[in-house]
Motif scaffolding. Structure first.
Motif, mmCIF file in Angstrom:
data_model
loop_
_atom_site.group_PDB
_atom_site.id
_atom_site.type_symbol
_atom_site.label_atom_id
_atom_site.label_comp_id
_atom_site.label_asym_id
_atom_site.label_seq_id
_atom_site.Cartn_x
_atom_site.Cartn_y
_atom_site.Cartn_z
ATOM 1 N N MET A 173 75.594 28.042 53.211
ATOM 2 C CA MET A 173 76.422 27.597 52.087
ATOM 3 C C MET A 173 75.738 27.936 50.760
ATOM 4 N N ASP A 174 76.533 27.956 49.715
ATOM 5 C CA ASP A 174 76.007 28.214 48.377
ATOM 6 C C ASP A 174 75.488 26.899 47.794
ATOM 7 N N TYR A 175 74.194 26.633 48.009
ATOM 8 C CA TYR A 175 73.627 25.354 47.579
ATOM 9 C C TYR A 175 73.209 25.341 46.112
ATOM 10 N N SER A 176 73.585 26.402 45.381
ATOM 11 C CA SER A 176 73.471 26.307 43.924
ATOM 12 C C SER A 176 74.610 25.428 43.382
ATOM 13 N N ASN A 177 75.631 25.267 44.211
ATOM 14 C CA ASN A 177 76.733 24.351 43.911
ATOM 15 C C ASN A 177 76.331 22.960 44.406
ATOM 16 N N MET A 178 76.164 22.006 43.509
ATOM 17 C CA MET A 178 75.679 20.685 43.877
ATOM 18 C C MET A 178 76.664 19.923 44.767
ATOM 19 N N ASP A 179 77.939 20.306 44.711
ATOM 20 C CA ASP A 179 78.913 19.675 45.607
ATOM 21 C C ASP A 179 78.540 19.930 47.066
ATOM 22 N N LYS A 180 78.051 21.151 47.342
ATOM 23 C CA LYS A 180 77.642 21.496 48.703
ATOM 24 C C LYS A 180 76.405 20.708 49.118
ATOM 25 N N VAL A 181 75.537 20.466 48.170
ATOM 26 C CA VAL A 181 74.327 19.683 48.459
ATOM 27 C C VAL A 181 74.723 18.259 48.848
ATOM 28 N N VAL A 182 75.673 17.696 48.108
ATOM 29 C CA VAL A 182 76.157 16.344 48.427
ATOM 30 C C VAL A 182 76.780 16.323 49.821
ATOM 31 N N ASP A 183 77.527 17.385 50.156
ATOM 32 C CA ASP A 183 78.130 17.465 51.488
ATOM 33 C C ASP A 183 77.074 17.329 52.574
ATOM 34 N N LEU A 184 75.920 17.979 52.385
ATOM 35 C CA LEU A 184 74.855 17.920 53.381
ATOM 36 C C LEU A 184 74.146 16.565 53.358
ATOM 37 N N LEU A 185 73.779 16.079 52.163
ATOM 38 C CA LEU A 185 73.046 14.815 52.072
ATOM 39 C C LEU A 185 73.842 13.656 52.655
ATOM 40 N N TYR A 186 75.165 13.725 52.538
ATOM 41 C CA TYR A 186 76.022 12.654 53.043
ATOM 42 C C TYR A 186 75.951 12.538 54.564
ATOM 43 N N LYS A 187 75.559 13.637 55.238
ATOM 44 C CA LYS A 187 75.525 13.648 56.689
ATOM 45 C C LYS A 187 74.153 13.275 57.267
ATOM 46 N N LEU A 188 73.151 13.049 56.417
ATOM 47 C CA LEU A 188 71.796 12.781 56.895
ATOM 48 C C LEU A 188 71.672 11.393 57.511
ATOM 49 N N THR A 189 70.870 11.311 58.582
ATOM 50 C CA THR A 189 70.567 10.028 59.209
ATOM 51 C C THR A 189 69.307 9.440 58.569
ATOM 52 N N ASP A 190 68.943 8.213 58.973
ATOM 53 C CA ASP A 190 67.735 7.582 58.432
ATOM 54 C C ASP A 190 66.506 8.459 58.669
ATOM 55 N N ARG A 191 66.382 8.968 59.888
ATOM 56 C CA ARG A 191 65.222 9.788 60.232
ATOM 57 C C ARG A 191 65.192 11.068 59.405
ATOM 58 N N GLN A 192 66.356 11.673 59.181
ATOM 59 C CA GLN A 192 66.414 12.911 58.405
ATOM 60 C C GLN A 192 66.121 12.664 56.924
ATOM 61 N N TRP A 193 66.488 11.473 56.426
ATOM 62 C CA TRP A 193 66.089 11.122 55.064
ATOM 63 C C TRP A 193 64.566 11.010 54.987
ATOM 64 N N GLY A 194 63.967 10.552 56.072
ATOM 65 C CA GLY A 194 62.503 10.487 56.126
ATOM 66 C C GLY A 194 61.878 11.868 56.012
ATOM 67 N N GLU A 195 62.496 12.859 56.666
ATOM 68 C CA GLU A 195 62.014 14.244 56.574
ATOM 69 C C GLU A 195 62.149 14.756 55.142
ATOM 70 N N MET A 196 63.253 14.397 54.481
ATOM 71 C CA MET A 196 63.463 14.833 53.102
ATOM 72 C C MET A 196 62.429 14.221 52.154
ATOM 73 N N THR A 197 62.152 12.938 52.309
ATOM 74 C CA THR A 197 61.180 12.282 51.414
ATOM 75 C C THR A 197 59.761 12.799 51.657
ATOM 76 N N ALA A 198 59.474 13.197 52.911
ATOM 77 C CA ALA A 198 58.156 13.772 53.202
ATOM 78 C C ALA A 198 58.006 15.134 52.532
ATOM 79 N N ALA A 199 59.096 15.896 52.457
ATOM 80 C CA ALA A 199 59.062 17.233 51.851
ATOM 81 C C ALA A 199 59.173 17.163 50.330
ATOM 82 N N PHE A 200 59.921 16.182 49.838
ATOM 83 C CA PHE A 200 60.127 16.033 48.392
ATOM 84 C C PHE A 200 59.805 14.585 47.994
ATOM 85 N N PRO A 201 58.560 14.256 47.803
ATOM 86 C CA PRO A 201 58.136 12.861 47.554
ATOM 87 C C PRO A 201 58.802 12.212 46.337
#
Length: 429
Positions: A173-201
């Motif tokens: 997807m074209d993730y320069s479009n923030m709408d697409k980023v929201v589409d992905l973030l909305y689907k994240l589980t608790d564990r996957q949010w943990g992966e995101m915070t580890a990569a982007f503190p």
């Protein structure tokens, strides 16, 4: 696949989805005023509101179905009259006679379909809102925007982000479009949010205006009986049996129950609805197909529900439960309606439309129940005459057999000769 993750739908469904999104926004703000941030609860309330808004269309559609219960014998009689006749003249005559029946009762061939056609775009727009709530609920979207603002440049090309995109089948997807980023973030589980915070503190420290942690608030609002509503029941069940997951037994059972309840409640609501509608004969056009659909559609909803987000499953279950409650009341209301009064009102309304077109008025059909009884009596009389004819033929065959087999031993040469002789005697007489 991209059409499933577009933040907002376009085309003629766009304005309808926007309007429904405003209703969802109002409900989310209403529950938030009581300190309740839960999208699952808002979906249930949203379903109730939309059911109430479409209730007048439901009543109109089922009144039309009740009228069909009176018209159906006459229509079936016409279909029976022209059964097997495929020539153009017969088809035209059948259409003219069928149209005359509809006019006699003050309705049209498309009268019962019109309310359903109006509801279809609303239903499609509902699914669009349910599938991607942040796109239509600005209050929910605000939490994701706070997190996106803290993501570093080039985040979309990192291994963690691309891995999560592949997991949710949103890679490329074209993730320069923030709408697409929201589409992905909305689907994240608790564990996957943990992966995101580890990569982007930096995103771990994002807080809202009320001082709440943004990620914790997102996880809280997306939880429904221990399940993230953006996740699919199938993924919840598979993750549980793979082990090493934070999914509990209770959450796994809930994920299993949602599709099952979706199918059962839909089947029961359909059963209640069809009980108040005319029973279609099996030899009538579409009769078997309708019966098959009433069984297969709930089964299909079970299958689809496993692969759709939990939020869609919640909507289906809530919709069917409210439909059951609504249908019980509708059936009680329809049972009290006098069919002759309904026909009279329909004909009067139809005559007003005909007058505007310069057409003569249609005669009001009186005592519809008597008309129905006369048709049934004619069918019973025809069936009795047919049975009498068959019985008479059987008796003639019996008398003839007894006459020719008299005296001689059955099957012997003498009996055959006697049969010839007695035939000649009978013929001469």
């Amino acid at each position: 696949m991209e059409f499933l993750v577009l933040t907002k739908t376009s085309g003629f469904l766009g304005p309808i989805a926007e309007l429904l999104g405003l209703i969802m926004e109002g409900l989310f703000r209403f529950t938030s005023s009581f300190g309740i941030l839960n999208i699952g609860l808002c979906i249930i309330l949203f379903t109730l509101v939309t059911k109430l808004l479409m209730f007048p269309l439901t009543i109109k559609q089922q009144k039309s179905s009740k009228l069909m219960s009176v018209m159906q014998p006459e229509i079936q009689a016409i279909q029976k009259k022209y059964k097997g006749k495929q020539d153009q003249e017969s088809m035209m005559k059948m259409n003219v006679e069928t149209k005359a029946v509809y006019e006699k009762y003050g309705t049209s061939m498309t009268g019962g379909c019109l309310p359903m056609l109006i509801q279809l775009p609303i239903m499609f727009a509902l699914y669009r809102v349910m599938y991607n709530i942040p796109a239509y609920v600005s209050t929910v979207r605000h939490y994701f925007d706070l997190i996106i603002a803290k993501l570093p440049s080039g985040f979309a090309s990192t291994e963690v982000f691309t891995g999560l995109a592949e997991t949710h089948k949103l890679a490329g997807m074209d993730y320069s479009n923030m709408d697409k980023v929201v589409d992905l973030l909305y689907k994240l589980t608790d564990r996957q949010w943990g992966e995101m915070t580890a990569a982007f503190p930096d995103i771990a420290t994002v807080v809202t205006q009320t001082g709440e942690n943004a990620i914790e608030s997102i996880n809280k609002m997306q939880q429904f009986f221990g399940i993230n509503i953006a996740y699919t029941p199938l993924n919840v069940i598979l993750d549980f049996f793979k082990g090493g997951s934070d999914i509990t037994v209770f959450a796994m059972i809930t994920a299993l129950l949602i599709p099952i309840l979706s199918g059962l409640t839909q089947w029961y609501s359909t059963k209640l609805m069809t009980s108040a509608q005319p029973q279609t004969a099996e030899d009538a056009p579409g009769g078997n197909m309708m019966k098959t659909m009433n069984t297969t559609m709930p089964l299909m909803s079970v299958v689809f529900c496993f692969s759709f987000p939990v939020g869609i499953g919640i909507y289906w279950v809530a919709s069917s439960v409210f439909q059951v409650i609504q249908q019980v009341g509708v059936n009680a209301y329809l049972n009290k309606i006098d069919i002759d009064d309904l026909i009279k009102k329909n004909v009067e309304k139809a005559n007003k439309k005909r007058a505007k077109k310069g057409l003569p008025p249609t005669r009001i059909t009186q005592n519809a129940s008597a008309t129905l009884k006369s048709i049934q009596a004619a069918e019973e009389k025809e069936e009795a005459a047919r049975a009498q004819k068959i019985e008479k033929s059987k008796q003639i065959m019996k008398d003839s057999t007894e006459y020719y087999n008299m005296d001689a031993k059955p099957g012997s040469l003498a009996s055959k000769a006697a049969m010839v002789q007695k035939y000649n005697e009978k013929h001469n007489k």
